[in-house]
Enzyme design. Structure first.
Site, PDB file in Angstrom:
ATOM      1  N   HIS A 290       0.844  -1.215   0.000  1.00 34.23           N
ATOM      2  CA  HIS A 290       0.000   0.000   0.000  1.00 34.23           C
ATOM      3  C   HIS A 290       0.870   1.253   0.000  1.00 34.23           C
ATOM      4  O   HIS A 290       0.550   2.236   0.682  1.00 34.23           O
ATOM      5  CB  HIS A 290      -0.941   0.001   1.211  1.00 34.23           C
ATOM      6  CG  HIS A 290      -2.031  -1.025   1.140  1.00 34.23           C
ATOM      7  ND1 HIS A 290      -3.207  -0.816   0.460  1.00 34.23           N
ATOM      8  CD2 HIS A 290      -2.110  -2.284   1.659  1.00 34.23           C
ATOM      9  CE1 HIS A 290      -3.981  -1.894   0.582  1.00 34.23           C
ATOM     10  NE2 HIS A 290      -3.329  -2.806   1.290  1.00 34.23           N
ATOM     11  N   ASP A 353      -0.829  -5.185   5.930  1.00 27.01           N
ATOM     12  CA  ASP A 353      -1.806  -6.043   5.251  1.00 27.01           C
ATOM     13  C   ASP A 353      -1.547  -6.076   3.750  1.00 27.01           C
ATOM     14  O   ASP A 353      -0.915  -5.184   3.195  1.00 27.01           O
ATOM     15  CB  ASP A 353      -3.224  -5.533   5.519  1.00 27.01           C
ATOM     16  CG  ASP A 353      -3.444  -4.135   4.970  1.00 27.01           C
ATOM     17  OD1 ASP A 353      -2.547  -3.276   5.171  1.00 27.01           O
ATOM     18  OD2 ASP A 353      -4.489  -3.878   4.355  1.00 27.01           O
ATOM     19  N   GLU A 354      -2.064  -7.100   3.115  1.00 30.11           N
ATOM     20  CA  GLU A 354      -2.098  -7.218   1.650  1.00 30.11           C
ATOM     21  C   GLU A 354      -0.755  -6.886   0.995  1.00 30.11           C
ATOM     22  O   GLU A 354      -0.693  -6.261  -0.059  1.00 30.11           O
ATOM     23  CB  GLU A 354      -3.211  -6.328   1.082  1.00 30.11           C
ATOM     24  CG  GLU A 354      -4.584  -6.768   1.553  1.00 30.11           C
ATOM     25  CD  GLU A 354      -5.699  -5.840   1.132  1.00 30.11           C
ATOM     26  OE1 GLU A 354      -6.811  -6.338   0.845  1.00 30.11           O
ATOM     27  OE2 GLU A 354      -5.485  -4.615   1.103  1.00 30.11           O
ATOM     28  N   ALA A 355       0.324  -7.364   1.622  1.00 26.17           N
ATOM     29  CA  ALA A 355       1.671  -7.138   1.081  1.00 26.17           C
ATOM     30  C   ALA A 355       2.010  -8.247   0.079  1.00 26.17           C
ATOM     31  O   ALA A 355       3.029  -8.942   0.209  1.00 26.17           O
ATOM     32  CB  ALA A 355       2.680  -7.085   2.221  1.00 26.17           C
TER      33      ALA A 355
END
Length: 548
Positions: A290, A353-355
């Site tokens: 992100h 998150d969401e790496a």
């Protein structure tokens, strides 16, 4: 971005900030278990002269004992505050500012003692109330709110507001009577961490929009404001040592609008304003994924040394800081150092998150160093629950955002980390994500976690949501509001309300009081209050909304 409508009187935030700033201590400690609820008075519609039944509020109080005649505000009512406490005086000023326009009364705030009027008292020896609890006693002569700490007094004032007719929130003079039902409310929170999150990265939200939201969530005894300050679409906080993060990385948003960022002075203003409502600001810089706004701002943060273009879409998982470059950690150290210096609260959220663009070994190595940097500057690490796939440091907090489709192994990893000492905040996406659509006809929001109507957002138990999670590890709950599809205050409110008050009740009220049928009736009577406050809420068909 469409300009939101003019704010109602006591939500006109520039005027409030000067007159109502309350000096709040950073961080609000968790308190002990609240007493079990006592039977409440039956909830009945308000007649023209009947006071609202004691305890007919959101969140529902821990203990309610109706008794005696109501107290009636009149043109001789005074707000009496402890003479030696500046904070109590400021809470009294805040209450007076709420009540004066609608009642038309002067309501002078005085340090003179007396047995009549509205009395606000600190009682440091009232250990049973904890740091956020209060006691409200009403009879025909007075309403007295007593608390051990100023935060509890402020929460008690929110209960007093809700005991009055909803039109007390109006910004023009209304007709009374202004009555508070007789009896005693004794109240303290179930959890010490009761949070709301605003994503100011996907769409930038102005200082005035954030202040407006602060005022709205404070009414429901929320005590944390999580600000998501960075993402692929925008970097929203000035960093002196890396100025292009804000000036370039903050120059756009989803859909290609102008974006924006907070200067350090504006961020301090938000922190102070939140503190005046006894909310602790929890800032988030999401890493290592992100991060496109940062990567676009500084080419050296990319592994290949080439800056990508700014991003205005809504995909996730494609960006990553370069884990093996020393400059990455100089960058992170500078950002955390400057942000920690601006933030008096205990926590600093590092995302995680969401790496998907970071391989697992690199992710673990990066999070080790990132957590050390946060600790270096005196803050407690908070991260999304993927942090438990690395090695959470002692004292770290994992924020669980999974939902029904989340795999058993991922859930168990969070439980195992909690058993090893990691604390947990729950924000399950299919329960508390306020940007999820209510149903298939909802124009705004997303639906990747399913539809979330008002009953679903309320009707769950944080203590049993993750089987095996130790009760001692559970700090509380959060209601995040992501803004891929939201830009105006009207849009924010239509998704947050009426769901946010239910999450607030889960965080505050005793587990034994949890009952959808009862809550549904109390929530219905919040409708006229939303109207008086100018909150553009969703009229859920699950609720028979009251009129007043």
């Amino acid at each position: 971005m469409r300009q939101h409508r003019t704010l109602p009187r006591h939500r006109t935030l520039s005027r409030l900030f000067g007159s109502l700033l309350l000096v709040a201590t950073a961080g609000v400690a968790a308190v002990g278990a609240a007493p079990e609820p006592e039977p409440r008075a039956a909830a009945v519609p308000e007649g023209p002269r009947a006071p609202r039944p004691l305890g007919d509020t959101v969140p529902v109080p821990a203990s309610v004992s109706p008794a005696g005649r109501p107290y009636t505000l009149n043109d001789k009512t005074r707000i009496r505050v402890d003479g030696g406490s500046r904070e109590v005086r400021r809470i009294g000023d805040y209450l007076a500012d709420v009540l004066r326009p609608s009642t038309g009364y002067r309501l002078p705030v005085t340090g003179e003692g007396g047995g009549d009027g509205i009395r606000l008292r600190l009682a440091p020896g009232a250990k049973d109330l904890g740091d956020e609890g209060y006691r409200l006693v009403a009879d025909r002569r007075s309403v007295t709110v007593t608390a051990r700490r100023p935060a509890g007094l402020f929460h008690g004032v929110q209960t007093l507001r809700q005991q009055l007719p909803a039109k007390v929130e109006a910004d023009t003079r209304q007709t009374g009577p202004w009555q508070v039902a007789g009896g005693t409310v004794t109240d303290a929170p179930r959890f010490g961490y009761r949070s709301a999150m605003l994503d100011v990265s996907r769409h930038f939200l102005t200082v005035e929009q954030v202040k407006r939201y602060i005022d709205q969530i404070a009414l429901y005894k929320i005590n944390k404001l999580h600000l998501h300050l960075s993402d692929d679409q925008g970097w929203r906080i000035a960093v002196d040592s890396w100025p292009r993060l804000a000036t370039y990385g903050g120059s756009t948003q989803v859909g290609g609008g102008p974006g924006g960022y907070y200067t350090k002075a504006q961020y301090r203003e938000l922190v102070a304003y939140a503190g005046s409502r006894y909310l602790e600001v929890v800032p988030e810089i999401d890493v290592p994924g992100h991060t496109n706004a940062a990567l676009a701002s500084y080419a050296e943060l990319n592994c290949d040394g080439v800056a990508p273009p700014l991003y205005t879409g809504t995909s996730v998982g494609f960006s990553s800081l370069c884990v093996n470059k020393d400059v990455t950690y100089r960058f992170l150290d500078d950002v955390v150092r400057e942000l920690a210096a601006l933030t008096p609260g205990r926590y600093l959220h590092i995302g995680g998150d969401e790496a998907h663009a970071t391989n697992h070994a690199d992710y673990v190595a990066f999070m080790d160093r990132a957590q050390a940097i946060v600790g270096k500057y005196g803050k407690t690490v908070l991260g999304w629950h993927q942090l438990t796939g690395a090695k959470p440091v002692a004292g770290a907090v994992a924020q669980y955002w999974g939902y029904d489709a989340t795999g058993a192994a991922e859930r168990q990893r969070v439980v195992d980390a909690a058993k090893a000492g990691t604390k947990v905040v729950l924000s399950p996406a299919d329960r508390t994500y306020l940007d999820m659509k209510y149903d298939k006809n909802t124009e705004l929001g997303l639906a990747w976690a399913g539809y979330v109507e008002v009953d679903r957002s309320y009707d769950w138990n944080p203590s049993t949501y993750l089987p095996g999670l130790p009760e001692s590890a559970l700090l509380g709950v959060e209601a995040p509001l992501w803004t891929e599809t939201l830009a105006t205050s009207d849009q924010l409110e239509s998704m947050a309300f009426p769901r946010l008050p239910g999450v607030a009740e889960l965080g505050w009220s005793p587990a034994a009081s949890h009952d959808w049928a009862d809550y549904r009736e109390r929530l219905a009577r919040q409708g006229p209050r939303f109207d008086a406050l100018g909150i553009d809420y969703y009229r859920s068909p699950k609720v028979d909304w009251a009129r007043e």
